[in-house]
Design a protein around this motif. Structure first.
Motif, PDB file in Angstrom:
ATOM      1  N   SER A 126       0.939  -1.396   0.112  1.00  0.00           N
ATOM      2  CA  SER A 126       0.003  -0.050  -0.015  1.00  0.00           C
ATOM      3  C   SER A 126       0.849   1.355   0.019  1.00  0.00           C
ATOM      4  O   SER A 126       0.623   2.206  -0.586  1.00  0.00           O
ATOM      5  CB  SER A 126      -0.965  -0.074   1.257  1.00  0.00           C
ATOM      6  OG  SER A 126      -1.744   1.019   1.233  1.00  0.00           O
ATOM      7  N   LEU A 127       1.790   1.297   0.442  1.00  0.00           N
ATOM      8  CA  LEU A 127       2.790   2.464   0.838  1.00  0.00           C
ATOM      9  C   LEU A 127       3.450   2.557  -0.471  1.00  0.00           C
ATOM     10  O   LEU A 127       3.886   3.804  -0.759  1.00  0.00           O
ATOM     11  CB  LEU A 127       3.702   2.212   2.179  1.00  0.00           C
ATOM     12  CG  LEU A 127       3.072   2.169   3.380  1.00  0.00           C
ATOM     13  CD1 LEU A 127       4.173   2.191   4.438  1.00  0.00           C
ATOM     14  CD2 LEU A 127       2.281   3.385   3.868  1.00  0.00           C
ATOM     15  N   LEU A 128       4.196   1.406  -0.924  1.00  0.00           N
ATOM     16  CA  LEU A 128       4.888   1.469  -2.282  1.00  0.00           C
ATOM     17  C   LEU A 128       3.922   1.985  -3.405  1.00  0.00           C
ATOM     18  O   LEU A 128       4.502   2.614  -4.202  1.00  0.00           O
ATOM     19  CB  LEU A 128       5.390  -0.010  -2.685  1.00  0.00           C
ATOM     20  CG  LEU A 128       6.564  -0.320  -1.666  1.00  0.00           C
ATOM     21  CD1 LEU A 128       6.829  -1.835  -1.847  1.00  0.00           C
ATOM     22  CD2 LEU A 128       7.685   0.476  -1.800  1.00  0.00           C
ATOM     23  N   HIS A 129       2.716   1.894  -3.438  1.00  0.00           N
ATOM     24  CA  HIS A 129       1.694   2.193  -4.433  1.00  0.00           C
ATOM     25  C   HIS A 129       1.850   3.687  -4.268  1.00  0.00           C
ATOM     26  O   HIS A 129       1.489   4.298  -5.326  1.00  0.00           O
ATOM     27  CB  HIS A 129       0.195   1.728  -4.015  1.00  0.00           C
ATOM     28  CG  HIS A 129      -0.695   2.128  -5.067  1.00  0.00           C
ATOM     29  ND1 HIS A 129      -0.584   1.557  -6.360  1.00  0.00           N
ATOM     30  CD2 HIS A 129      -1.926   2.894  -4.991  1.00  0.00           C
ATOM     31  CE1 HIS A 129      -1.690   2.031  -7.168  1.00  0.00           C
ATOM     32  NE2 HIS A 129      -2.351   2.937  -6.334  1.00  0.00           N
ATOM     33  N   LEU A 130       1.997   4.429  -3.150  1.00  0.00           N
ATOM     34  CA  LEU A 130       2.034   5.884  -3.357  1.00  0.00           C
ATOM     35  C   LEU A 130       3.282   6.553  -4.203  1.00  0.00           C
ATOM     36  O   LEU A 130       3.013   7.560  -4.600  1.00  0.00           O
ATOM     37  CB  LEU A 130       2.333   6.491  -2.104  1.00  0.00           C
ATOM     38  CG  LEU A 130       1.254   6.324  -0.853  1.00  0.00           C
ATOM     39  CD1 LEU A 130       1.602   6.766   0.398  1.00  0.00           C
ATOM     40  CD2 LEU A 130      -0.177   6.897  -1.625  1.00  0.00           C
ATOM     41  N   ARG A 131       4.159   5.549  -4.621  1.00  0.00           N
ATOM     42  CA  ARG A 131       5.118   6.118  -5.716  1.00  0.00           C
ATOM     43  C   ARG A 131       4.674   6.497  -6.860  1.00  0.00           C
ATOM     44  O   ARG A 131       5.474   7.197  -7.794  1.00  0.00           O
ATOM     45  CB  ARG A 131       6.354   4.846  -5.642  1.00  0.00           C
ATOM     46  CG  ARG A 131       7.034   4.670  -4.463  1.00  0.00           C
ATOM     47  CD  ARG A 131       8.119   3.780  -4.669  1.00  0.00           C
ATOM     48  NE  ARG A 131       7.690   2.249  -5.277  1.00  0.00           N
ATOM     49  CZ  ARG A 131       8.381   1.481  -5.514  1.00  0.00           C
ATOM     50  NH1 ARG A 131       9.973   1.451  -5.594  1.00  0.00           N
ATOM     51  NH2 ARG A 131       7.789   0.292  -6.234  1.00  0.00           N
ATOM     52  N   ARG A 132       3.456   5.819  -7.261  1.00  0.00           N
ATOM     53  CA  ARG A 132       2.847   6.462  -8.614  1.00  0.00           C
ATOM     54  C   ARG A 132       2.568   7.742  -8.787  1.00  0.00           C
ATOM     55  O   ARG A 132       2.368   8.262  -9.766  1.00  0.00           O
ATOM     56  CB  ARG A 132       1.561   5.410  -8.846  1.00  0.00           C
ATOM     57  CG  ARG A 132       2.060   3.957  -8.965  1.00  0.00           C
ATOM     58  CD  ARG A 132       0.672   3.189  -9.053  1.00  0.00           C
ATOM     59  NE  ARG A 132      -0.260   3.719  -9.901  1.00  0.00           N
ATOM     60  CZ  ARG A 132      -1.473   3.223 -10.359  1.00  0.00           C
ATOM     61  NH1 ARG A 132      -1.864   2.051  -9.401  1.00  0.00           N
ATOM     62  NH2 ARG A 132      -2.282   3.633 -11.230  1.00  0.00           N
ATOM     63  N   TYR A 133       2.618   8.193  -7.392  1.00  0.00           N
ATOM     64  CA  TYR A 133       2.237   9.746  -7.611  1.00  0.00           C
ATOM     65  C   TYR A 133       2.927  10.670  -6.981  1.00  0.00           C
ATOM     66  O   TYR A 133       3.162  10.923  -5.534  1.00  0.00           O
ATOM     67  CB  TYR A 133       0.885  10.117  -6.719  1.00  0.00           C
ATOM     68  CG  TYR A 133      -0.314   9.047  -7.215  1.00  0.00           C
ATOM     69  CD1 TYR A 133      -0.834   9.489  -8.256  1.00  0.00           C
ATOM     70  CD2 TYR A 133      -0.617   7.989  -6.440  1.00  0.00           C
ATOM     71  CE1 TYR A 133      -1.853   8.519  -8.865  1.00  0.00           C
ATOM     72  CE2 TYR A 133      -1.501   7.073  -7.226  1.00  0.00           C
ATOM     73  CZ  TYR A 133      -2.246   7.344  -8.393  1.00  0.00           C
ATOM     74  OH  TYR A 133      -3.160   6.606  -9.053  1.00  0.00           O
ATOM     75  N   PRO A 134       4.224  10.871  -7.518  1.00  0.00           N
ATOM     76  CA  PRO A 134       5.505  11.625  -6.588  1.00  0.00           C
ATOM     77  C   PRO A 134       5.013  12.812  -6.659  1.00  0.00           C
ATOM     78  O   PRO A 134       5.499  13.538  -5.513  1.00  0.00           O
ATOM     79  CB  PRO A 134       6.478  11.604  -7.960  1.00  0.00           C
ATOM     80  CG  PRO A 134       5.901  11.599  -9.247  1.00  0.00           C
ATOM     81  CD  PRO A 134       4.482  10.585  -8.679  1.00  0.00           C
ATOM     82  N   ALA A 135       4.179  13.432  -7.026  1.00  0.00           N
ATOM     83  CA  ALA A 135       3.722  14.913  -6.550  1.00  0.00           C
ATOM     84  C   ALA A 135       3.443  14.919  -4.880  1.00  0.00           C
ATOM     85  O   ALA A 135       3.384  15.947  -4.284  1.00  0.00           O
ATOM     86  CB  ALA A 135       2.624  15.767  -7.248  1.00  0.00           C
ATOM     87  N   ILE A 136       2.739  13.872  -4.675  1.00  0.00           N
ATOM     88  CA  ILE A 136       2.308  13.852  -3.172  1.00  0.00           C
ATOM     89  C   ILE A 136       3.279  13.252  -2.021  1.00  0.00           C
ATOM     90  O   ILE A 136       2.864  13.359  -0.815  1.00  0.00           O
ATOM     91  CB  ILE A 136       0.902  13.115  -3.065  1.00  0.00           C
ATOM     92  CG1 ILE A 136       1.126  11.768  -3.336  1.00  0.00           C
ATOM     93  CG2 ILE A 136       0.077  13.698  -4.039  1.00  0.00           C
ATOM     94  CD1 ILE A 136      -0.365  10.971  -2.809  1.00  0.00           C
ATOM     95  N   LEU A 137       4.212  12.805  -2.590  1.00  0.00           N
ATOM     96  CA  LEU A 137       5.302  12.127  -1.592  1.00  0.00           C
ATOM     97  C   LEU A 137       5.670  12.976  -0.658  1.00  0.00           C
ATOM     98  O   LEU A 137       5.790  12.794   0.719  1.00  0.00           O
ATOM     99  CB  LEU A 137       6.406  11.445  -2.601  1.00  0.00           C
ATOM    100  CG  LEU A 137       6.040  10.041  -3.179  1.00  0.00           C
ATOM    101  CD1 LEU A 137       7.128   9.400  -3.846  1.00  0.00           C
ATOM    102  CD2 LEU A 137       5.366   9.067  -2.510  1.00  0.00           C
ATOM    103  N   GLY A 138       6.141  14.190  -0.932  1.00  0.00           N
ATOM    104  CA  GLY A 138       6.751  15.111  -0.008  1.00  0.00           C
ATOM    105  C   GLY A 138       5.488  15.481   0.988  1.00  0.00           C
ATOM    106  O   GLY A 138       5.961  15.754   2.127  1.00  0.00           O
ATOM    107  N   LEU A 139       4.362  15.879   0.435  1.00  0.00           N
ATOM    108  CA  LEU A 139       3.283  16.299   1.277  1.00  0.00           C
ATOM    109  C   LEU A 139       2.977  15.060   2.203  1.00  0.00           C
ATOM    110  O   LEU A 139       2.356  15.087   3.467  1.00  0.00           O
ATOM    111  CB  LEU A 139       1.844  16.562   0.516  1.00  0.00           C
ATOM    112  CG  LEU A 139       2.280  17.597  -0.453  1.00  0.00           C
ATOM    113  CD1 LEU A 139       0.889  17.901  -1.386  1.00  0.00           C
ATOM    114  CD2 LEU A 139       2.475  19.189   0.186  1.00  0.00           C
ATOM    115  N   VAL A 140       3.059  13.705   1.829  1.00  0.00           N
ATOM    116  CA  VAL A 140       2.627  12.718   2.884  1.00  0.00           C
ATOM    117  C   VAL A 140       3.760  12.663   3.988  1.00  0.00           C
ATOM    118  O   VAL A 140       3.306  12.331   4.994  1.00  0.00           O
ATOM    119  CB  VAL A 140       2.726  11.443   1.958  1.00  0.00           C
ATOM    120  CG1 VAL A 140       2.912  10.062   3.096  1.00  0.00           C
ATOM    121  CG2 VAL A 140       1.651  11.124   0.987  1.00  0.00           C
ATOM    122  N   LEU A 141       5.131  12.624   3.450  1.00  0.00           N
ATOM    123  CA  LEU A 141       6.147  13.000   4.606  1.00  0.00           C
ATOM    124  C   LEU A 141       5.807  14.034   5.580  1.00  0.00           C
ATOM    125  O   LEU A 141       6.141  13.935   6.734  1.00  0.00           O
ATOM    126  CB  LEU A 141       7.468  12.972   3.959  1.00  0.00           C
ATOM    127  CG  LEU A 141       8.681  13.138   4.883  1.00  0.00           C
ATOM    128  CD1 LEU A 141       8.685  11.684   5.717  1.00  0.00           C
ATOM    129  CD2 LEU A 141       9.852  13.015   3.844  1.00  0.00           C
TER     130      LEU A 141
END
Length: 407
Positions: free
Chosen positions: A208-223
């Motif tokens: 589930s967490l690795l799936h977030l890599r498909r959306y690089p625009a939100i990774l920084g916001l998630v962190l």
């Protein structure tokens, strides 16, 4: 659903979360005392055990949240939400009857497995929201949280006068009534055309967490939001212990203070956020809110009188405009049929923060309040919260500068 149906559904989910949060708020003032009774230890010792209890809950939530999020994408939000509400009621009964500390851990494990109410509620809200009202609707979750922590701690203070375990029975009754209420009035929000097949590879926490890599625009916001949640445990995990240690508050005063927190949060996220979103927009709201968190944590750390905790709650509560704004930005960049998976992944990450945060903050509190500590500084967890929030600001700034994040 129609616009009118959306409003009714939002009201239903708000009431469900309100009752849910009220049940949680009822038990907060008495948990430190119950731990002390079961262990015979000091406030510092109780804080350590409290951190491990939260750890047990968070581990199970980390594992099961993406599974329940995936199931809600397949079968709908309603059945998953009802299961989580039933599990919470069972958890409170375990806490009420607990003859020793191990029963508390069993109850927390059950609650962690079924602790999808906020996950599914967030996906539910995403289902019925538009770009224009998404942040406002996510703010309703915070408003329910705030109102629940107005009523809950006050009820906990009243019930605690009849025995330290009585609030747990009241919380169980509320949660089970909430489950019954949801069964009869809560409609389904996810249409069949927006459902997807359940995939175990995507339903495990790492998948589930690795799936977030498909959306690089939100990774920084998630962190960024992860750091906020870790920082937030400076208050969530140590408030009762901090005020008992530094200001010698009893269960009643702890309940009053947490209710004041609830009033402040409800005013901001239930009302003020509507104006800040229009005035600043979600991106500016993120930075204003995060800076206010830094101010609030620092003031808490150096409070010298009990009344200051109430006064310093003002900037801390105003900082609440940051969370819904971040959630809105993240959710607005994910397809409709993956909102449940997104919220499951976010809840898994939040569960990680609930593994790290309580142990970090209660550990700092225990260390700096122990008789063997070289420096007596109960406010150490709040200073750590301020530092983590500064990093959150920096990461959010560079993330939005680098990627085109849709508001």
């Amino acid at each position: 659903m129609t616009k009118d149906a959306n409003k009714k559904a939002l009201l239903f989910i708000f009431i469900t979360l309100l009752v849910d949060c009220t049940g949680i708020g009822i038990i907060i003032p008495v948990v430190p005392t119950l731990i002390q009774q079961l262990t015979g230890g000091s406030v510092s010792d109780a804080a350590t055990y409290g951190g491990w209890l939260t750890f047990a809950y968070a581990i199970m939530q980390f594992v099961f949240s993406p599974i329940l999020g995936g199931l809600s994408d397949r079968y709908g939000r309603r059945p998953v939400l009802l299961i989580s509400l039933l599990g919470l009621g069972i958890d409170y009964l375990f806490l009420f009857f607990a003859p020793d500390l191990w029963w508390l851990f069993v109850g927390r494990l059950i609650a962690g497995v079924c602790g999808a109410s906020f996950t599914t509620a967030s996906a539910y809200i995403a289902d019925i929201s538009t770009n224009e009202n998404r942040a406002q609707n996510f703010g309703m979750v915070g408003a329910a949280f705030g109102l629940g922590f107005i009523v809950g701690p006050l009820l906990g203070s009243v019930f605690s006068q009849f025995g330290v375990r009585v609030p747990f029975l009241a919380a169980a009754a509320l949660s089970l009534l909430n489950w019954i209420y949801g069964y009869f009035v809560l409609p389904e929000s996810l249409s069949k055309e927006n459902r997807r097949a359940f995939d175990w590879k995507r339903a495990n926490p790492l998948g589930s967490l690795l799936h977030l890599r498909r959306y690089p625009a939100i990774l920084g916001l998630v962190l960024s939001i992860v750091l906020i949640y870790i920082a937030g445990h400076a208050a969530q995990s140590t408030w009762s212990y901090y005020t008992m240690e530094k200001f010698k508050w009893n269960e009643q005063w702890i309940g009053y203070s947490i209710s004041f927190v609830g009033v402040s949060v409800a005013l901001v996220q239930g009302g003020l956020i509507r104006f800040t979103q229009k005035l600043f927009g979600p991106k500016k709201s993120v930075f204003i809110g995060l800076c206010l968190y830094v101010v609030g944590f620092t003031l808490f750390a150096f409070a010298s009188k009990g009344w200051m905790m109430f006064a310093f709650m003002v900037p801390y509560a105003l900082a609440g405009i940051a969370g819904p704004s971040l959630q809105s930005l993240i959710s607005g960049n994910i397809p409709a049929n993956e909102q449940g998976e997104l919220q499951g992944a976010l809840t898994s990450l939040i569960s990680v923060t609930s593994i790290v945060g309580p142990l970090l903050m209660t550990g700092l509190f225990s260390y700096f309040t122990a008789a063997t500590s070289p420096v007596y500084f109960p406010g150490a967890p709040f200073m750590m919260g301020a530092v983590l929030t500064v990093f959150s600001v920096i990461i959010a700034y560079f993330s939005m500068r680098k990627h085109a994040v849709n508001p």
